[in-house]
Design a protein around this motif. Sequence first.
Motif, mmCIF file in Angstrom:
data_model
loop_
_atom_site.group_PDB
_atom_site.id
_atom_site.type_symbol
_atom_site.label_atom_id
_atom_site.label_comp_id
_atom_site.label_asym_id
_atom_site.label_seq_id
_atom_site.Cartn_x
_atom_site.Cartn_y
_atom_site.Cartn_z
ATOM 1 N N ASP A 44 1.024 -1.494 -0.202
ATOM 2 C CA ASP A 44 0.321 -0.055 0.017
ATOM 3 C C ASP A 44 0.796 1.479 -0.254
ATOM 4 O O ASP A 44 0.360 1.914 -0.825
ATOM 5 C CB ASP A 44 -0.797 -0.268 0.660
ATOM 6 C CG ASP A 44 -1.835 -1.311 0.655
ATOM 7 O OD1 ASP A 44 -1.785 -1.631 -0.442
ATOM 8 O OD2 ASP A 44 -2.276 -1.158 1.942
ATOM 9 N N SER A 45 2.240 1.513 0.508
ATOM 10 C CA SER A 45 2.712 2.550 0.675
ATOM 11 C C SER A 45 3.719 2.539 -0.452
ATOM 12 O O SER A 45 3.652 3.581 -1.027
ATOM 13 C CB SER A 45 4.029 2.308 1.853
ATOM 14 O OG SER A 45 5.020 1.211 1.395
ATOM 15 N N LYS A 46 3.321 1.579 -1.415
ATOM 16 C CA LYS A 46 4.077 1.463 -2.858
ATOM 17 C C LYS A 46 3.083 2.295 -3.805
ATOM 18 O O LYS A 46 3.531 2.975 -4.585
ATOM 19 C CB LYS A 46 4.701 0.801 -3.344
ATOM 20 C CG LYS A 46 5.758 -0.456 -2.755
ATOM 21 C CD LYS A 46 6.601 -1.769 -3.112
ATOM 22 C CE LYS A 46 7.966 -1.853 -3.014
ATOM 23 N NZ LYS A 46 8.094 -3.565 -3.064
ATOM 24 N N ASP A 47 1.788 1.249 -3.408
ATOM 25 C CA ASP A 47 0.738 2.150 -3.985
ATOM 26 C C ASP A 47 0.616 3.551 -4.244
ATOM 27 O O ASP A 47 0.166 4.542 -5.090
ATOM 28 C CB ASP A 47 -0.474 1.794 -3.401
ATOM 29 C CG ASP A 47 -0.077 0.415 -4.947
ATOM 30 O OD1 ASP A 47 0.619 0.256 -5.224
ATOM 31 O OD2 ASP A 47 -1.870 -0.145 -3.709
ATOM 32 N N ILE A 48 0.837 4.387 -3.117
ATOM 33 C CA ILE A 48 0.544 5.976 -2.722
ATOM 34 C C ILE A 48 2.290 6.895 -2.879
ATOM 35 O O ILE A 48 1.882 8.250 -2.922
ATOM 36 C CB ILE A 48 0.172 6.351 -1.299
ATOM 37 C CG1 ILE A 48 0.330 5.622 -0.310
ATOM 38 C CG2 ILE A 48 -1.634 5.554 -1.548
ATOM 39 C CD1 ILE A 48 0.434 6.090 0.882
ATOM 40 N N THR A 49 2.911 6.401 -3.363
ATOM 41 C CA THR A 49 4.693 6.466 -3.638
ATOM 42 C C THR A 49 4.694 7.543 -4.982
ATOM 43 O O THR A 49 4.166 6.598 -5.580
ATOM 44 C CB THR A 49 5.351 6.196 -3.159
ATOM 45 O OG1 THR A 49 5.334 5.185 -1.538
ATOM 46 C CG2 THR A 49 7.034 6.966 -2.793
ATOM 47 N N CYS A 50 4.816 8.548 -4.875
ATOM 48 C CA CYS A 50 5.571 9.484 -6.261
ATOM 49 C C CYS A 50 6.622 9.295 -6.849
ATOM 50 O O CYS A 50 7.909 9.209 -5.903
ATOM 51 C CB CYS A 50 4.947 10.710 -5.438
ATOM 52 S SG CYS A 50 5.026 11.922 -7.504
ATOM 53 N N GLY A 51 6.885 9.197 -7.583
ATOM 54 C CA GLY A 51 8.143 8.932 -8.407
ATOM 55 C C GLY A 51 8.081 7.166 -9.038
ATOM 56 O O GLY A 51 8.355 6.391 -8.415
ATOM 57 N N PHE A 52 9.763 7.545 -9.302
ATOM 58 C CA PHE A 52 10.253 6.218 -8.995
ATOM 59 C C PHE A 52 11.962 6.160 -9.695
ATOM 60 O O PHE A 52 12.419 7.947 -9.952
ATOM 61 C CB PHE A 52 10.175 5.046 -10.992
ATOM 62 C CG PHE A 52 10.321 5.997 -12.172
ATOM 63 C CD1 PHE A 52 11.461 6.493 -12.822
ATOM 64 C CD2 PHE A 52 9.077 6.562 -12.205
ATOM 65 C CE1 PHE A 52 11.249 7.651 -14.029
ATOM 66 C CE2 PHE A 52 9.289 7.983 -13.792
ATOM 67 C CZ PHE A 52 10.343 8.233 -14.102
ATOM 68 N N TRP A 53 12.775 5.172 -9.431
ATOM 69 C CA TRP A 53 14.086 5.242 -9.704
ATOM 70 C C TRP A 53 14.731 6.216 -8.119
ATOM 71 O O TRP A 53 14.233 7.066 -7.160
ATOM 72 C CB TRP A 53 14.151 5.301 -10.705
ATOM 73 C CG TRP A 53 16.068 5.393 -11.098
ATOM 74 C CD1 TRP A 53 16.827 4.619 -10.419
ATOM 75 C CD2 TRP A 53 16.626 5.885 -11.796
ATOM 76 N NE1 TRP A 53 17.876 4.166 -11.070
ATOM 77 C CE2 TRP A 53 17.857 5.306 -12.154
ATOM 78 C CE3 TRP A 53 16.613 6.863 -12.937
ATOM 79 C CZ2 TRP A 53 19.112 5.811 -12.717
ATOM 80 C CZ3 TRP A 53 17.829 8.001 -13.732
ATOM 81 C CH2 TRP A 53 18.952 6.642 -13.841
ATOM 82 N N ILE A 54 15.619 7.818 -8.508
ATOM 83 C CA ILE A 54 15.768 8.337 -8.179
ATOM 84 C C ILE A 54 14.861 9.837 -8.057
ATOM 85 O O ILE A 54 15.254 10.037 -7.164
ATOM 86 C CB ILE A 54 17.720 8.969 -8.561
ATOM 87 C CG1 ILE A 54 17.239 9.262 -10.695
ATOM 88 C CG2 ILE A 54 18.918 7.460 -8.756
ATOM 89 C CD1 ILE A 54 18.772 10.081 -10.485
#
Length: 693
Positions: A44-54
């Motif tokens: 769930d925390s990944k689902d609402i995390t903005c961005g990717f990689w660096i």
Amino acid sequence: MSVDNKDQSEVSPFLADAGKQSAIEKKVQELKDPKISALEAEDDSKDITCGFWIFRGPFLQSCATEAMYVTIYGIAGCFMAMCFAYFNGTITTLEKRYKIPTKTLGIISVGNDMSTMFASALTGYYLRKVHRPRWMGFGLFTIVIFCLLNCSLHFIYGAGEEALKLTRNYGDYQNLTGNLNSAHRDHKLCMSEDSSCIQEDSVWVPQFILFLAQFILGIGQALFLVVGLAYMDDNTTKSKTPAMLSFSTFLRMLGPAIGYSLASLCLRWYIDPTAEPLIKPEDPRWLGAWWLGWLILAAITFLIAILMSLFPKELPSSKARRLKLERAGKQNPIEHKDLSLSDMWQSVKLLATNKVYVYNTCASILYFFGYMVYWIFTPKYIETQYQQSASVATMATGTVALGFSAVGVLLSGYIVSKYKPSARAMAAWNATVDFLTVAGILLYVFIGCEGSDQLRSMATSDSCIVSCHCEYVHYAPICSPENVTYISACHAGCTEKTKDQLGRTLFTGCDCISPTNKTGPSELQYAVDGACHVDCFQQFLIFLGVMCFLKLVGASSKSTNLLIALRCIPPEDKSFALGVGSMVASLLGFIPSPIFYGWLIDKYCLVWGKTCSNKGNCWIYDTQSLRYALNLAAGSFILLGGFMNIVVWYHAKNLKIFDEVKTETGETKKSLEDITLKDLGSTLQLQKIAEDI
């Protein structure tokens, strides 16, 4: 499921408080197995995390809001609409540069409709549980590929020999100014032997690349529009649906106007900006820098694609709101049910018995079939009928006329929202708009230019040019003292070329030109290099005024037509019904209409730019016959659509457009809240409207 006013006021529509969200998640997880809860909490925390990689961090996370998403989505839609408009604005230049008949360009232009038709259904069905913003970013990357494929033709084939011969830099200056070596006879003059045909590097490769680019564009359009609107609908408050749609549509409305303006600006530059052209943009042989705008669009769309990919799988505010409602028992967890083929067939049979749906779809198809010629070929129509440059024709089509379309959309939206007309009133207005459009198209028939119509006479005098072997002489117009334009010096029977005291190139000994003094020798029959000036500006302004009126009126009926389509279908079948309607509209309207009108335009061509391998592009049309045939054909389809709207009016007497809801004060109001953005985005009709407006 709708959210009541009390719940909506408790939950922020943009970014929920992180502490409240964590508390809600913990309480939900207490009811589950601890191990499973830990894994789900991490997911769930990944689902609402903005961005990717660096590309992560607190700043990006603070941008994961509804307002930011709608803004980026609208800007991306604006640039996608710019791509459509830019292609339409440069069609005539592509015809001349790569010697493509209009019918073939019509086939090329429907490549995106073919791929969008199938990709929309597949993306809506299979991309419901994936990371949708990244798929939208992938869709925008395909649009970047579309832009690069288009401009790659210029870097593969260059500006072209014929275009370079019309510049001071590439060795043909002496030929154009009349300083000819006696041993080298100008191939544009009357010849005693057959002329050799023009060799082309390749004819079909440019056409294939253009079609492939359009096909890829359709895939990107489907990924962006269908998935993007579904993501917006799932991550915004339902009460804010009209505001969100209006804002994103407003940003998209800017796209065509900017796209046509960019095309107009680029076409003012010569196709090779480093060369000095010897002709002006008003010359029909002028080729503008059509490829330049694709580089600009590709670069900006690439940046927008990266920004779109940064959004999380689910906005934090949306997840907090969803968990709160699930905990309160006011919303069940979302479950996607897969339809079987038998279920789909039953739904199709039910739709076939829905008279309002069937006749409203038929009315839309007929209108789009009739009006498609003006969406795609208006710049070409202005160039051929009123002898305007490609830059002026593109600017008139995009900046001026589309401004009236925007006013029509906003005005109709205000009237519908304020007065909430009935379904019958909307159907009646749709029919009225169709009949007004037919009346305006009939005016097009009579808004002709006599000087433009007379150009056809130069292509019909074959008796004098047979002996000069002018079959493969390319289009190089000259002007006689009687202000009559001839295709070339060869077609006028001219045998010599010289230069007068003013520096003008003169062709003399023109046996096919009627002498001013009938008793004088043939040496006095001369012509000046370049086409005769034809003043059609007054007729062009009249045409522009009628076109702006039709844009204003036509745009005002599209929202009412769409509302009828949305309301005549049960909620559980709405998305499927609109998908079926879009597919039928593509098969019967969007795909065949450009091909039909391309064939019709080519039918009235008088002078082809023949090469060794094909007939090439058309240089001169029978403008009077073309004006009658094109407008009467388009008007006939729209007239039939008007009659279909009358049938819709008859069957829509019991159809409710607005739901009656009670406010806190006990008053009854009409609402459209149950119409979602997914419903609005699943129809290709809306996409076509957005491309035009």
